[in-house]
Write a protein that holds these residues in place. Structure first.
Motif, PDB file in Angstrom:
ATOM      1  N   LEU A   1      44.687  43.057  32.230  1.00 54.74           N
ATOM      2  CA  LEU A   1      44.729  41.768  31.548  1.00 54.74           C
ATOM      3  C   LEU A   1      43.409  41.001  31.617  1.00 54.74           C
ATOM      4  O   LEU A   1      43.117  40.179  30.755  1.00 54.74           O
ATOM      5  N   PHE A   2      42.628  41.260  32.657  1.00 53.98           N
ATOM      6  CA  PHE A   2      41.387  40.527  32.891  1.00 53.98           C
ATOM      7  C   PHE A   2      40.221  41.501  32.990  1.00 53.98           C
ATOM      8  O   PHE A   2      40.395  42.640  33.407  1.00 53.98           O
ATOM      9  N   GLU A   3      39.015  41.031  32.633  1.00 57.60           N
ATOM     10  CA  GLU A   3      37.817  41.847  32.835  1.00 57.60           C
ATOM     11  C   GLU A   3      37.595  42.097  34.318  1.00 57.60           C
ATOM     12  O   GLU A   3      37.196  43.173  34.726  1.00 57.60           O
ATOM     13  N   SER A   4      37.838  41.047  35.114  1.00 50.84           N
ATOM     14  CA  SER A   4      37.772  41.191  36.567  1.00 50.84           C
ATOM     15  C   SER A   4      38.856  40.320  37.182  1.00 50.84           C
ATOM     16  O   SER A   4      39.271  39.319  36.599  1.00 50.84           O
ATOM     17  N   PHE A   5      39.296  40.742  38.354  1.00 53.79           N
ATOM     18  CA  PHE A   5      40.341  40.004  39.082  1.00 53.79           C
ATOM     19  C   PHE A   5      40.062  40.212  40.560  1.00 53.79           C
ATOM     20  O   PHE A   5      40.119  41.342  41.054  1.00 53.79           O
ATOM     21  N   GLU A   6      39.731  39.118  41.273  1.00 58.08           N
ATOM     22  CA  GLU A   6      39.422  39.234  42.694  1.00 58.08           C
ATOM     23  C   GLU A   6      40.690  39.514  43.483  1.00 58.08           C
ATOM     24  O   GLU A   6      41.678  38.781  43.386  1.00 58.08           O
ATOM     25  N   GLU A   7      40.638  40.576  44.260  1.00 58.99           N
ATOM     26  CA  GLU A   7      41.802  41.017  45.020  1.00 58.99           C
ATOM     27  C   GLU A   7      42.266  39.973  46.034  1.00 58.99           C
ATOM     28  O   GLU A   7      43.454  39.701  46.163  1.00 58.99           O
ATOM     29  N   GLY A   8      41.329  39.393  46.754  1.00 58.46           N
ATOM     30  CA  GLY A   8      41.681  38.392  47.757  1.00 58.46           C
ATOM     31  C   GLY A   8      41.820  37.017  47.127  1.00 58.46           C
ATOM     32  O   GLY A   8      41.007  36.630  46.290  1.00 58.46           O
ATOM     33  N   PRO A   9      42.832  36.250  47.533  1.00 59.39           N
ATOM     34  CA  PRO A   9      43.002  34.912  46.962  1.00 59.39           C
ATOM     35  C   PRO A   9      41.957  33.934  47.501  1.00 59.39           C
ATOM     36  O   PRO A   9      41.466  34.089  48.618  1.00 59.39           O
ATOM     37  N   ILE A  10      41.617  32.939  46.681  1.00 52.44           N
ATOM     38  CA  ILE A  10      40.726  31.878  47.151  1.00 52.44           C
ATOM     39  C   ILE A  10      41.530  30.804  47.883  1.00 52.44           C
ATOM     40  O   ILE A  10      40.966  30.017  48.639  1.00 52.44           O
ATOM     41  N   ALA A  11      42.842  30.786  47.660  1.00 52.64           N
ATOM     42  CA  ALA A  11      43.734  29.849  48.348  1.00 52.64           C
ATOM     43  C   ALA A  11      45.147  30.406  48.309  1.00 52.64           C
ATOM     44  O   ALA A  11      45.531  31.108  47.381  1.00 52.64           O
ATOM     45  N   SER A  12      45.913  30.063  49.349  1.00 48.54           N
ATOM     46  CA  SER A  12      47.313  30.452  49.394  1.00 48.54           C
ATOM     47  C   SER A  12      48.127  29.247  49.834  1.00 48.54           C
ATOM     48  O   SER A  12      47.787  28.584  50.811  1.00 48.54           O
TER      49      SER A  12
ATOM     50  N   SER B   1      52.395  27.419  49.776  1.00 48.67           N
ATOM     51  CA  SER B   1      53.753  27.790  50.143  1.00 48.67           C
ATOM     52  C   SER B   1      54.458  28.655  49.103  1.00 48.67           C
ATOM     53  O   SER B   1      55.217  29.550  49.445  1.00 48.67           O
ATOM     54  N   LEU B   2      54.205  28.387  47.839  1.00 44.83           N
ATOM     55  CA  LEU B   2      54.939  29.074  46.774  1.00 44.83           C
ATOM     56  C   LEU B   2      54.100  30.048  45.963  1.00 44.83           C
ATOM     57  O   LEU B   2      54.642  30.884  45.247  1.00 44.83           O
ATOM     58  N   ALA B   3      52.780  29.938  46.048  1.00 45.88           N
ATOM     59  CA  ALA B   3      51.904  30.785  45.237  1.00 45.88           C
ATOM     60  C   ALA B   3      50.516  30.850  45.859  1.00 45.88           C
ATOM     61  O   ALA B   3      50.224  30.152  46.837  1.00 45.88           O
ATOM     62  N   GLN B   4      49.666  31.679  45.267  1.00 50.03           N
ATOM     63  CA  GLN B   4      48.273  31.757  45.673  1.00 50.03           C
ATOM     64  C   GLN B   4      47.413  31.829  44.429  1.00 50.03           C
ATOM     65  O   GLN B   4      47.900  32.096  43.339  1.00 50.03           O
ATOM     66  N   VAL B   5      46.109  31.576  44.609  1.00 50.31           N
ATOM     67  CA  VAL B   5      45.187  31.502  43.470  1.00 50.31           C
ATOM     68  C   VAL B   5      44.092  32.540  43.627  1.00 50.31           C
ATOM     69  O   VAL B   5      43.504  32.690  44.701  1.00 50.31           O
ATOM     70  N   HIS B   6      43.814  33.257  42.522  1.00 50.08           N
ATOM     71  CA  HIS B   6      42.768  34.281  42.471  1.00 50.08           C
ATOM     72  C   HIS B   6      41.745  33.922  41.398  1.00 50.08           C
ATOM     73  O   HIS B   6      42.105  33.350  40.365  1.00 50.08           O
ATOM     74  N   ARG B   7      40.494  34.286  41.637  1.00 49.73           N
ATOM     75  CA  ARG B   7      39.466  34.173  40.602  1.00 49.73           C
ATOM     76  C   ARG B   7      39.598  35.373  39.675  1.00 49.73           C
ATOM     77  O   ARG B   7      39.844  36.490  40.121  1.00 49.73           O
ATOM     78  N   ALA B   8      39.400  35.120  38.387  1.00 52.18           N
ATOM     79  CA  ALA B   8      39.455  36.205  37.403  1.00 52.18           C
ATOM     80  C   ALA B   8      38.516  35.869  36.252  1.00 52.18           C
ATOM     81  O   ALA B   8      38.088  34.723  36.101  1.00 52.18           O
ATOM     82  N   THR B   9      38.221  36.887  35.449  1.00 52.05           N
ATOM     83  CA  THR B   9      37.391  36.713  34.262  1.00 52.05           C
ATOM     84  C   THR B   9      38.167  37.227  33.061  1.00 52.05           C
ATOM     85  O   THR B   9      38.649  38.370  33.057  1.00 52.05           O
ATOM     86  N   LEU B  10      38.308  36.363  32.057  1.00 49.71           N
ATOM     87  CA  LEU B  10      38.997  36.752  30.827  1.00 49.71           C
ATOM     88  C   LEU B  10      38.112  37.666  29.994  1.00 49.71           C
ATOM     89  O   LEU B  10      36.888  37.630  30.117  1.00 49.71           O
ATOM     90  N   PRO B  11      38.716  38.455  29.110  1.00 50.74           N
ATOM     91  CA  PRO B  11      37.895  39.186  28.150  1.00 50.74           C
ATOM     92  C   PRO B  11      37.030  38.173  27.383  1.00 50.74           C
ATOM     93  O   PRO B  11      37.524  37.156  26.923  1.00 50.74           O
ATOM     94  N   GLY B  12      35.752  38.441  27.336  1.00 54.50           N
ATOM     95  CA  GLY B  12      34.841  37.491  26.720  1.00 54.50           C
ATOM     96  C   GLY B  12      34.001  36.746  27.748  1.00 54.50           C
ATOM     97  O   GLY B  12      33.066  36.041  27.424  1.00 54.50           O
ATOM     98  N   GLY B  13      34.380  36.855  29.024  1.00 53.49           N
ATOM     99  CA  GLY B  13      33.547  36.330  30.090  1.00 53.49           C
ATOM    100  C   GLY B  13      33.925  34.987  30.697  1.00 53.49           C
ATOM    101  O   GLY B  13      33.279  34.536  31.629  1.00 53.49           O
ATOM    102  N   ARG B  14      34.934  34.325  30.180  1.00 53.89           N
ATOM    103  CA  ARG B  14      35.303  33.016  30.732  1.00 53.89           C
ATOM    104  C   ARG B  14      35.945  33.179  32.114  1.00 53.89           C
ATOM    105  O   ARG B  14      36.894  33.950  32.287  1.00 53.89           O
ATOM    106  N   GLN B  15      35.433  32.424  33.099  1.00 60.55           N
ATOM    107  CA  GLN B  15      35.973  32.436  34.456  1.00 60.55           C
ATOM    108  C   GLN B  15      37.215  31.548  34.518  1.00 60.55           C
ATOM    109  O   GLN B  15      37.207  30.439  33.981  1.00 60.55           O
ATOM    110  N   VAL B  16      38.274  32.043  35.171  1.00 58.75           N
ATOM    111  CA  VAL B  16      39.518  31.280  35.291  1.00 58.75           C
ATOM    112  C   VAL B  16      40.089  31.420  36.698  1.00 58.75           C
ATOM    113  O   VAL B  16      39.718  32.319  37.452  1.00 58.75           O
ATOM    114  N   ALA B  17      40.992  30.519  37.028  1.00 60.71           N
ATOM    115  CA  ALA B  17      41.785  30.623  38.253  1.00 60.71           C
ATOM    116  C   ALA B  17      43.186  31.052  37.832  1.00 60.71           C
ATOM    117  O   ALA B  17      43.756  30.507  36.887  1.00 60.71           O
TER     118      ALA B  17
END
Length: 135
Positions: A61-72, A74-90
């Motif tokens: 789904l993503f060009e890149s997806f960081e395996e380790g979360p940047i934050a965790s 109680s209910l979810a965690q957040v990962h850095r990823a790059t969309l197709p086209g290069g946009r960085q997202v959480a």
């Protein structure tokens, strides 16, 4: 106890931990860990959530997806990823066990609170399950 049970119980600990005007200091101190020490989900669980929800892995789904979360939390965690086209997202990924257990955990909390309320009518925490449902 909150961490051992995870998910909704960590969120409940966070909500109770904010109530220093009602709850004794010793309990507030014990609950303080619920705010900054939430355990992350494993890579296997994150991949399973994507497979169950989208039928694809994060890297499909993503060009890149960081395996380790940047934050965790109680209910979810957040990962850095790059969309197709290069946009960085959480990307917020719900902890996998919650997908199956959250409704029954909230029902259990509602039951315990109603039992406590029947023993102590002045007990006023009936709003807690609703707060969990909203999250």
């Amino acid at each position: 106890l909150c961490f051992r049970n995870g998910g909704v119980y960590i969120k409940l600990g966070q909500l109770l931990g904010l109530m220093d005007h009602v709850i004794p200091f010793e309990y507030i101190e014990a609950l303080s860990g619920c705010f900054d020490s939430c355990p992350p989900s494993s890579t296997r669980d994150v991949d399973a959530v994507f497979a169950e929800e989208f039928g694809k892995s994060p890297l499909e789904l993503f060009e890149s997806f960081e395996e380790g979360p940047i934050a965790s939390a109680s209910l979810a965690q957040v990962h850095r990823a790059t969309l197709p086209g290069g946009r960085q997202v959480a990307v917020k990924v719900q902890h996998r066990p919650l997908l199956k257990t959250v409704r029954s955990e909230i029902a259990g909390i509602e039951l315990v609170l109603s039992l406590v309320r029947s023993l102590e009518p002045a007990f006023g925490f009936q709003w807690l399950p609703g707060e969990g449902k909203e999250k």
